[in-house]
Design a protein around this motif. Structure first.
Motif, PDB file in Angstrom:
ATOM      1  N   HIS A   3      43.631  91.718  39.058  1.00 23.69           N
ATOM      2  CA  HIS A   3      44.723  91.974  40.006  1.00 23.69           C
ATOM      3  C   HIS A   3      45.622  90.753  40.187  1.00 23.69           C
ATOM      4  O   HIS A   3      46.793  90.898  40.541  1.00 23.69           O
ATOM      5  CB  HIS A   3      44.171  92.448  41.352  1.00 23.69           C
ATOM      6  CG  HIS A   3      43.421  91.416  42.122  1.00 23.69           C
ATOM      7  ND1 HIS A   3      42.148  91.012  41.795  1.00 23.69           N
ATOM      8  CD2 HIS A   3      43.763  90.694  43.226  1.00 23.69           C
ATOM      9  CE1 HIS A   3      41.726  90.100  42.655  1.00 23.69           C
ATOM     10  NE2 HIS A   3      42.691  89.885  43.529  1.00 23.69           N
ATOM     11  N   LEU A   4      45.112  89.546  39.917  1.00 22.94           N
ATOM     12  CA  LEU A   4      45.960  88.361  40.037  1.00 22.94           C
ATOM     13  C   LEU A   4      47.015  88.300  38.933  1.00 22.94           C
ATOM     14  O   LEU A   4      47.999  87.576  39.049  1.00 22.94           O
ATOM     15  CB  LEU A   4      45.108  87.086  39.996  1.00 22.94           C
ATOM     16  CG  LEU A   4      44.105  86.886  41.132  1.00 22.94           C
ATOM     17  CD1 LEU A   4      43.485  85.503  41.051  1.00 22.94           C
ATOM     18  CD2 LEU A   4      44.759  87.090  42.499  1.00 22.94           C
ATOM     19  N   PHE A   5      46.805  89.063  37.881  1.00 26.96           N
ATOM     20  CA  PHE A   5      47.741  89.053  36.749  1.00 26.96           C
ATOM     21  C   PHE A   5      48.763  90.186  36.836  1.00 26.96           C
ATOM     22  O   PHE A   5      49.702  90.223  36.043  1.00 26.96           O
ATOM     23  CB  PHE A   5      46.953  89.140  35.439  1.00 26.96           C
ATOM     24  CG  PHE A   5      46.101  87.929  35.202  1.00 26.96           C
ATOM     25  CD1 PHE A   5      46.601  86.835  34.513  1.00 26.96           C
ATOM     26  CD2 PHE A   5      44.812  87.855  35.705  1.00 26.96           C
ATOM     27  CE1 PHE A   5      45.842  85.701  34.317  1.00 26.96           C
ATOM     28  CE2 PHE A   5      44.035  86.730  35.522  1.00 26.96           C
ATOM     29  CZ  PHE A   5      44.551  85.644  34.823  1.00 26.96           C
ATOM     30  N   VAL A   6      48.567  91.091  37.774  1.00 26.65           N
ATOM     31  CA  VAL A   6      49.506  92.202  37.943  1.00 26.65           C
ATOM     32  C   VAL A   6      49.898  92.305  39.420  1.00 26.65           C
ATOM     33  O   VAL A   6      49.567  93.295  40.079  1.00 26.65           O
ATOM     34  CB  VAL A   6      48.928  93.532  37.414  1.00 26.65           C
ATOM     35  CG1 VAL A   6      48.898  93.544  35.896  1.00 26.65           C
ATOM     36  CG2 VAL A   6      47.521  93.785  37.960  1.00 26.65           C
ATOM     37  N   PRO A   7      50.590  91.280  39.961  1.00 24.32           N
ATOM     38  CA  PRO A   7      50.990  91.337  41.372  1.00 24.32           C
ATOM     39  C   PRO A   7      51.877  92.539  41.663  1.00 24.32           C
ATOM     40  O   PRO A   7      51.984  92.970  42.802  1.00 24.32           O
ATOM     41  CB  PRO A   7      51.722  90.015  41.592  1.00 24.32           C
ATOM     42  CG  PRO A   7      52.119  89.554  40.227  1.00 24.32           C
ATOM     43  CD  PRO A   7      51.046  90.042  39.312  1.00 24.32           C
ATOM     44  N   TYR A   8      52.486  93.056  40.622  1.00 27.80           N
ATOM     45  CA  TYR A   8      53.171  94.347  40.721  1.00 27.80           C
ATOM     46  C   TYR A   8      53.137  94.994  39.343  1.00 27.80           C
ATOM     47  O   TYR A   8      52.994  94.328  38.319  1.00 27.80           O
ATOM     48  CB  TYR A   8      54.609  94.207  41.228  1.00 27.80           C
ATOM     49  CG  TYR A   8      55.497  93.349  40.364  1.00 27.80           C
ATOM     50  CD1 TYR A   8      56.139  93.862  39.237  1.00 27.80           C
ATOM     51  CD2 TYR A   8      55.702  92.003  40.674  1.00 27.80           C
ATOM     52  CE1 TYR A   8      56.943  93.073  38.440  1.00 27.80           C
ATOM     53  CE2 TYR A   8      56.507  91.202  39.889  1.00 27.80           C
ATOM     54  CZ  TYR A   8      57.122  91.747  38.769  1.00 27.80           C
ATOM     55  OH  TYR A   8      57.913  90.948  37.979  1.00 27.80           O
ATOM     56  N   TYR A   9      53.237  96.303  39.316  1.00 27.99           N
ATOM     57  CA  TYR A   9      53.318  97.043  38.062  1.00 27.99           C
ATOM     58  C   TYR A   9      54.055  98.341  38.342  1.00 27.99           C
ATOM     59  O   TYR A   9      54.342  98.682  39.504  1.00 27.99           O
ATOM     60  CB  TYR A   9      51.931  97.301  37.455  1.00 27.99           C
ATOM     61  CG  TYR A   9      50.948  97.975  38.378  1.00 27.99           C
ATOM     62  CD1 TYR A   9      50.901  99.365  38.506  1.00 27.99           C
ATOM     63  CD2 TYR A   9      50.044  97.222  39.117  1.00 27.99           C
ATOM     64  CE1 TYR A   9      50.002  99.983  39.358  1.00 27.99           C
ATOM     65  CE2 TYR A   9      49.131  97.835  39.965  1.00 27.99           C
ATOM     66  CZ  TYR A   9      49.120  99.210  40.085  1.00 27.99           C
ATOM     67  OH  TYR A   9      48.227  99.816  40.931  1.00 27.99           O
ATOM     68  N   TYR A  10      54.376  99.059  37.288  1.00 28.57           N
ATOM     69  CA  TYR A  10      55.195 100.260  37.412  1.00 28.57           C
ATOM     70  C   TYR A  10      54.414 101.482  36.939  1.00 28.57           C
ATOM     71  O   TYR A  10      53.688 101.420  35.943  1.00 28.57           O
ATOM     72  CB  TYR A  10      56.475 100.126  36.583  1.00 28.57           C
ATOM     73  CG  TYR A  10      57.348  98.972  37.008  1.00 28.57           C
ATOM     74  CD1 TYR A  10      58.330  99.132  37.972  1.00 28.57           C
ATOM     75  CD2 TYR A  10      57.166  97.701  36.452  1.00 28.57           C
ATOM     76  CE1 TYR A  10      59.127  98.070  38.373  1.00 28.57           C
ATOM     77  CE2 TYR A  10      57.954  96.632  36.845  1.00 28.57           C
ATOM     78  CZ  TYR A  10      58.924  96.818  37.808  1.00 28.57           C
ATOM     79  OH  TYR A  10      59.697  95.758  38.205  1.00 28.57           O
ATOM     80  N   ILE A  11      54.564 102.558  37.664  1.00 29.64           N
ATOM     81  CA  ILE A  11      53.969 103.825  37.240  1.00 29.64           C
ATOM     82  C   ILE A  11      55.096 104.810  36.961  1.00 29.64           C
ATOM     83  O   ILE A  11      56.135 104.796  37.625  1.00 29.64           O
ATOM     84  CB  ILE A  11      52.998 104.391  38.297  1.00 29.64           C
ATOM     85  CG1 ILE A  11      53.703 104.573  39.651  1.00 29.64           C
ATOM     86  CG2 ILE A  11      51.787 103.483  38.453  1.00 29.64           C
ATOM     87  CD1 ILE A  11      52.827 105.238  40.699  1.00 29.64           C
ATOM     88  N   GLY A  12      54.897 105.632  35.955  1.00 25.76           N
ATOM     89  CA  GLY A  12      55.932 106.577  35.577  1.00 25.76           C
ATOM     90  C   GLY A  12      56.075 107.697  36.600  1.00 25.76           C
ATOM     91  O   GLY A  12      55.076 108.263  37.048  1.00 25.76           O
ATOM     92  N   VAL A  13      57.294 107.983  36.964  1.00 30.31           N
ATOM     93  CA  VAL A  13      57.622 109.102  37.846  1.00 30.31           C
ATOM     94  C   VAL A  13      58.785 109.852  37.223  1.00 30.31           C
ATOM     95  O   VAL A  13      59.397 109.387  36.260  1.00 30.31           O
ATOM     96  CB  VAL A  13      57.992 108.607  39.269  1.00 30.31           C
ATOM     97  CG1 VAL A  13      56.812 107.925  39.928  1.00 30.31           C
ATOM     98  CG2 VAL A  13      59.194 107.666  39.221  1.00 30.31           C
ATOM     99  N   VAL A  14      59.072 111.008  37.760  1.00 28.24           N
ATOM    100  CA  VAL A  14      60.188 111.796  37.240  1.00 28.24           C
ATOM    101  C   VAL A  14      61.475 110.975  37.344  1.00 28.24           C
ATOM    102  O   VAL A  14      61.828 110.497  38.424  1.00 28.24           O
ATOM    103  CB  VAL A  14      60.336 113.122  38.014  1.00 28.24           C
ATOM    104  CG1 VAL A  14      61.560 113.879  37.522  1.00 28.24           C
ATOM    105  CG2 VAL A  14      59.082 113.972  37.850  1.00 28.24           C
TER     106      VAL A  14
END
Length: 331
Positions: free
Chosen positions: A50-61
């Motif tokens: 989790h320290l390497f992904v302080p944010y990430y993106y999930i696919g949405v419409v």
């Protein structure tokens, strides 16, 4: 850019992270990924993803939605943390709707690291720094930051990775540059691992390897494991594992050509193994001829394919590098 560790001021998140990480390790272990080299279990148990992904993106419409570890909403932070320890790839950088960088699926990372066959004291080059998580796992396994070098083309990616690595307590050498050129000033290497897909193997990598070195790289929706004989010679086969990665960015990147699949049955077009072969032969063989070979040979699995580099030539093959089924790879 990087961010401070989201759980430093939140003991609840710290406990949740430890629990989620342990669950992920059990899941990877159940998949059998650690079987051939159990020492990697400790690395995945200790390095906090989790320290390497302080944010990430999930696919949405219609695009992507950002999950953020410093969201003011406690429930959103918990969702972010659980997602960070899911056994799935995470999109970490998106530009103009295009995925630029990601953190790979942990179980696939474990498979690749085991197949890299790292030994104590090995010098390792990683092509494609991403979040820095893979470099941290390597540094933990080898117990010496200076043995690990990681390179990425994007300054924003390498700077973020440095921050993530420092937050987790690791300091491998992070280089901003074209991965296809390797990192000659840090050579020679005993192992090279790529976390981006390439149409062919750059010769610069061979020149930076010690004799007997092992190269593991994604290619054509598969994973190619090469043994290096010397600066001009290497050979190896594909693993059975399917693998889908972001393409290498830089001079070595080749745009995929559009091919006509007329005459190829839909059952073959939709078959995962035929799509692998189609990607491996793209630009070198007619798709209809490729299909005829694939059907005649009984839908060969990935392990029957390999790649040879000798002098100025690089070619892929089925079963035998000198056999009837060979084709050149792009230079």
């Amino acid at each position: 850019m990087g961010a401070r560790a989201p759980d430093r001021d939140d003991p609840v998140l710290a406990v949740l992270a430890a629990t989620a990480r342990a669950a992920l390790v059990r899941q990877i272990e159940a998949s059998g990924a650690f079987a051939d080299d159990p020492v990697w279990r400790e690395a995945f148990a200790e390095v906090p993803r989790h320290l390497f992904v302080p944010y990430y993106y999930i696919g949405v419409v219609g695009g992507y939605e950002r999950c953020w570890g410093e969201s003011p909403d406690p429930q959103a932070r918990e969702r972010w943390l659980n997602g960070a320890y899911a056994d799935v790839p995470l999109a970490t950088r998106v530009r103009d709707g295009e995925l630029v960088s990601s953190s790979s699926q942990p179980s696939l990372m474990a498979t690749m690291l085991v197949e890299l066959r790292v030994a104590d004291g090995d010098r390792v080059l990683e092509i494609g720094t991403g979040s820095g998580y893979n470099a941290a796992l390597l540094a933990h396994r080898l117990g010496d930051d200076d043995l690990v070098t990681t390179v990425d083309l994007e300054p924003e990616i390498t700077e973020s990775a440095r921050q993530h690595l420092a937050a987790a307590g690791y300091h491998p050498v992070v280089v901003t540059g074209d991965g296809a050129r390797g990192v000659p000033e840090r050579a020679p290497f005993d192992r090279i691992i790529a976390t981006c897909t390439l149409p062919s193997v750059p010769r610069a990598w061979l020149a930076q390897c010690r004799p007997g070195a092992r190269i593991l790289t994604p290619m054509a929706t598969g994973l190619l494991a090469l043994t290096v004989r010397d600066a001009g010679h290497a050979e190896g086969r594909f693993l059975h594992t399917p693998a889908y990665f972001v393409p290498l960015r830089g001079e070595h990147r080749a745009e995929p050509e559009t091919v006509s699949l007329g005459g190829v049955p839909r059952s073959a077009r939709d078959h995962e193994l035929f799509r692998f072969l189609l990607a491996l032969t793209r630009g070198s063989r007619d798709p209809q001829e490729t299909y005829a070979m694939w059907e005649r040979e009984g839908a060969p699995t990935r392990e029957r394919y390999g790649v040879t580099l000798t002098g100025d030539h690089e070619w892929a093959w089925l079963d035998d590098p000198e056999g009837p089924y060979t084709w050149p790879l792009p230079g």
